[in-house]
Design a protein around this motif. Structure first.
Motif, PDB file in Angstrom:
ATOM      1  N   ARG A  11     104.664 116.531  11.696  1.00  0.00           N
ATOM      2  CA  ARG A  11     103.273 116.602  12.184  1.00  0.00           C
ATOM      3  C   ARG A  11     102.631 115.219  12.168  1.00  0.00           C
ATOM      4  O   ARG A  11     101.936 114.827  13.117  1.00  0.00           O
ATOM      5  CB  ARG A  11     102.481 117.564  11.298  1.00  0.00           C
ATOM      6  N   ALA A  68     104.001 113.251  15.104  1.00  0.00           N
ATOM      7  CA  ALA A  68     103.488 113.750  16.377  1.00  0.00           C
ATOM      8  C   ALA A  68     102.026 113.348  16.575  1.00  0.00           C
ATOM      9  O   ALA A  68     101.609 112.980  17.688  1.00  0.00           O
ATOM     10  CB  ALA A  68     103.627 115.269  16.441  1.00  0.00           C
ATOM     11  N   GLU A  69     101.246 113.382  15.511  1.00  0.00           N
ATOM     12  CA  GLU A  69      99.825 113.015  15.623  1.00  0.00           C
ATOM     13  C   GLU A  69      99.646 111.521  15.859  1.00  0.00           C
ATOM     14  O   GLU A  69      98.586 111.086  16.323  1.00  0.00           O
ATOM     15  CB  GLU A  69      99.085 113.462  14.364  1.00  0.00           C
ATOM     16  N   THR A 115     106.589 111.354  20.836  1.00  0.00           N
ATOM     17  CA  THR A 115     106.980 112.560  21.561  1.00  0.00           C
ATOM     18  C   THR A 115     108.477 112.863  21.427  1.00  0.00           C
ATOM     19  O   THR A 115     108.931 113.919  21.856  1.00  0.00           O
ATOM     20  CB  THR A 115     106.647 112.409  23.054  1.00  0.00           C
ATOM     21  N   GLU A 117     108.378 122.641  13.732  1.00  0.00           N
ATOM     22  CA  GLU A 117     107.192 121.846  14.084  1.00  0.00           C
ATOM     23  C   GLU A 117     107.318 121.302  15.501  1.00  0.00           C
ATOM     24  O   GLU A 117     106.331 121.298  16.261  1.00  0.00           O
ATOM     25  CB  GLU A 117     107.000 120.713  13.083  1.00  0.00           C
ATOM     26  N   ARG A 140     104.929 122.386  18.892  1.00  0.00           N
ATOM     27  CA  ARG A 140     104.236 121.381  19.703  1.00  0.00           C
ATOM     28  C   ARG A 140     104.898 121.194  21.074  1.00  0.00           C
ATOM     29  O   ARG A 140     104.472 120.338  21.845  1.00  0.00           O
ATOM     30  CB  ARG A 140     104.216 120.043  18.950  1.00  0.00           C
ATOM     31  N   ARG A 141     105.927 121.970  21.339  1.00  0.00           N
ATOM     32  CA  ARG A 141     106.650 121.907  22.614  1.00  0.00           C
ATOM     33  C   ARG A 141     107.174 120.500  22.900  1.00  0.00           C
ATOM     34  O   ARG A 141     107.096 120.005  24.026  1.00  0.00           O
ATOM     35  CB  ARG A 141     105.773 122.412  23.767  1.00  0.00           C
TER      36      ARG A 141
END
Length: 355
Positions: free
Chosen positions: A178, A181-182, A186, A210, A214-215
Motif C-alpha cells: 500500500r 502504491a500510494e 504501478t 493488495e 488496486r487492480r
C-alpha cells in the motif's frame, strides 16, 4: 434442592478476567507474578481472584505437582533474524516466569524428524513444548500430534488454532505494498522467501491481494532463501522498469538487492523504491536507510509464554489469539514517483493571475 444448596460452578480464568475487566492473559501474568502489569491492574485482578475464590483446575493442580519448570523449545537450525529473535525473546519471557528453556535445533524439517524431536522433549519431562515453524510440513505434524502436555507453535498461517501464535505477516505485507502504491508505483515486484515457509506464503498472499485490490499488474514473484546472497543473485536479473518498486520478503534479502542494484547503476530510491520486512537493527544504517515492516518479537515471546502458562493452568480454557500487528517504518529507500510535467495546451487560455 434450594437455590442456596444448588452447587455452583467453579470459577475459571475467564470469569476472573471478566470481573476484573482485563484479558485472560493479564490474569495469567498476575497469577505467575510476571512483570509489566500495572499495580492498580494487579490489585484489581487479585481482588477478583479472592472474590471468586478462583484456583487453577484440579487437573492443572495435579500437573503442578509433577512440574520440572522446564519448557522445550524446538527451533529451525538457521541463522535467520525472525526465528532467532523469537527464540531470544521467548527465553527472556520464560526466565521472567521462573522457567528454564531446553532448546534443540531442527536440522531437518520433515515430519519424521519433527516427531523424533518432540519425543525427545517428552523423555526430558518438560512441562510444555514450543515449536518455531519455518516449513508448512512441520505445521501439519503439529496438528497431528496428540500429547499429554501443551504444545504451542509460532507460525504465520491463515489457519486459526488455539495453540498457534503469530505476527500478522499478511497485513504487514499489505501495508508495504500500500505504501508503494500510494507513492505512485504501478509495477510492484516481489522477492519472496522459500516456497514452503509460512512467512513466505502469508507475505506473498498479502502482496498479491493488495495489488489485486488496486487492480495493479501482478508479476509472478521470484524466490530467495532469506539470505542477502540469494537476493543479490536475483537482483542482477530483476526486470526494473520506470515506476517499478520491489517488496522484499525480509531485510537481509533487501540488503542483497540493494547491492545488486548499485552494481547495475540503478539508483534507490530515484529509479526504484525498495521495502523490506523485519526491521533488523542494521536497517536504519544502510545507504539509503531501509523502509521496512517492523515485527514485535518481544511481544511475541511474551504471548507464547502466556499461552504456555494458560495451557498448563487451564487446559480447557485455551482460546485463539489475534495475530500481533506489525508497523511500517518509512525511511529513505522509498520515494514518490516523479511524474512528468503536464503539457500545456496552447489553445487553452492562460490561467488567471493568482488562480
Amino acid at each position: 434442592m434450594s437455590a442456596e444448596e444448588e452447587p455452583t460452578k467453579a470459577a475459571n480464568i475467564f470469569d476472573v478476567a471478566r470481573l476484573a475487566g482485563v484479558s485472560h492473559q493479564t490474569v495469567s501474568r498476575v497469577i505467575n507474578n510476571l512483570p509489566n502489569v500495572r499495580p492498580a491492574t494487579r490489585a484489581r485482578v487479585e481482588k477478583a481472584i479472592a472474590q471468586l475464590r478462583y484456583s487453577p483446575s484440579p487437573a492443572a493442580r495435579a500437573l503442578v505437582t509433577r512440574r520440572t519448570r522446564t519448557i522445550g523449545l524446538i527451533v529451525p537450525a538457521v541463522s535467520d533474524y525472525g526465528p532467532t529473535s523469537i527464540a531470544i525473546h521467548f527465553n527472556i519471557a520464560a526466565r521472567a516466569a521462573r522457567y528454564s528453556v531446553d532448546t534443540v535445533s531442527a536440522v531437518d524439517v520433515d515430519p519424521a524428524s519433527t516427531r523424533m524431536l518432540v519425543e525427545g522433549m517428552l523423555r526430558r519431562r518438560v512441562d510444555a513444548i514450543v515449536l518455531v515453524v519455518n516449513d508448512m510440513a512441520v505445521l501439519e505434524v503439529v496438528h497431528a500430534l496428540d500429547l499429554n502436555i501443551p504444545l504451542v507453535a509460532a507460525a504465520a498461517t491463515m489457519r486459526r488454532d488455539a495453540h498457534l501464535v503469530s505476527i500478522d505477516q499478511y497485513r504487514g505485507a499489505r501495508s508495504a505494498v500500500r505504501h508503494l502504491a500510494e507513492l505512485g508505483h504501478t509495477r510492484i515486484l516481489h522477492i519472496a522467501g522459500p516456497t514452503r515457509a509460512p512467512d513466505t506464503i502469508e507475505r506473498m498472499r498479502g502482496w498479491r491481494d493488495e495489488l489485486s485490490a488496486r487492480r495493479l499488474e501482478i508479476v509472478e514473484p521470484v524466490h530467495g532463501e532469506w539470505t542477502a546472497a540469494s537476493a543479490y543473485t536475483l537482483g542482477l536479473e530483476l526486470d526494473i522498469r520506470p515506476d517499478s518498486a520491489v517488496f522484499v520478503a525480509n531485510d537481509h534479502m533487501a540488503i542483497g538487492l540493494l547491492s545488486a542494484l548499485r552494481e547495475r547503476d540503478i539508483r534507490v530510491p530515484e529509479d526504484v523504491s525498495v521495502v523490506g520486512f523485519d526491521d533488523v537493527p542494521e536497517a536504519g544504517y544502510l545507504v539509503p536507510s531501509l523502509t521496512t515492516v517492523r515485527q514485535d518479537f518481544a511481544a511475541l515471546g511474551e504471548l507464547i509464554m502466556q499461552k504456555v502458562l494458560i495451557s498448563i493452568e487451564e487446559p480447557d480454557s485455551v482460546t485463539e489469539d489475534t495475530p500481533l500487528a506489525t508497523r511500517l517504518i518509512v525511511r529513505q529507500s522509498t520515494r514518490a514517483v516523479d511524474l512528468p510535467d503536464k503539457p500545456v495546451d496552447p489553445l487553452l487560455p492562460a490561467p488567471a493571475r493568482g488562480a
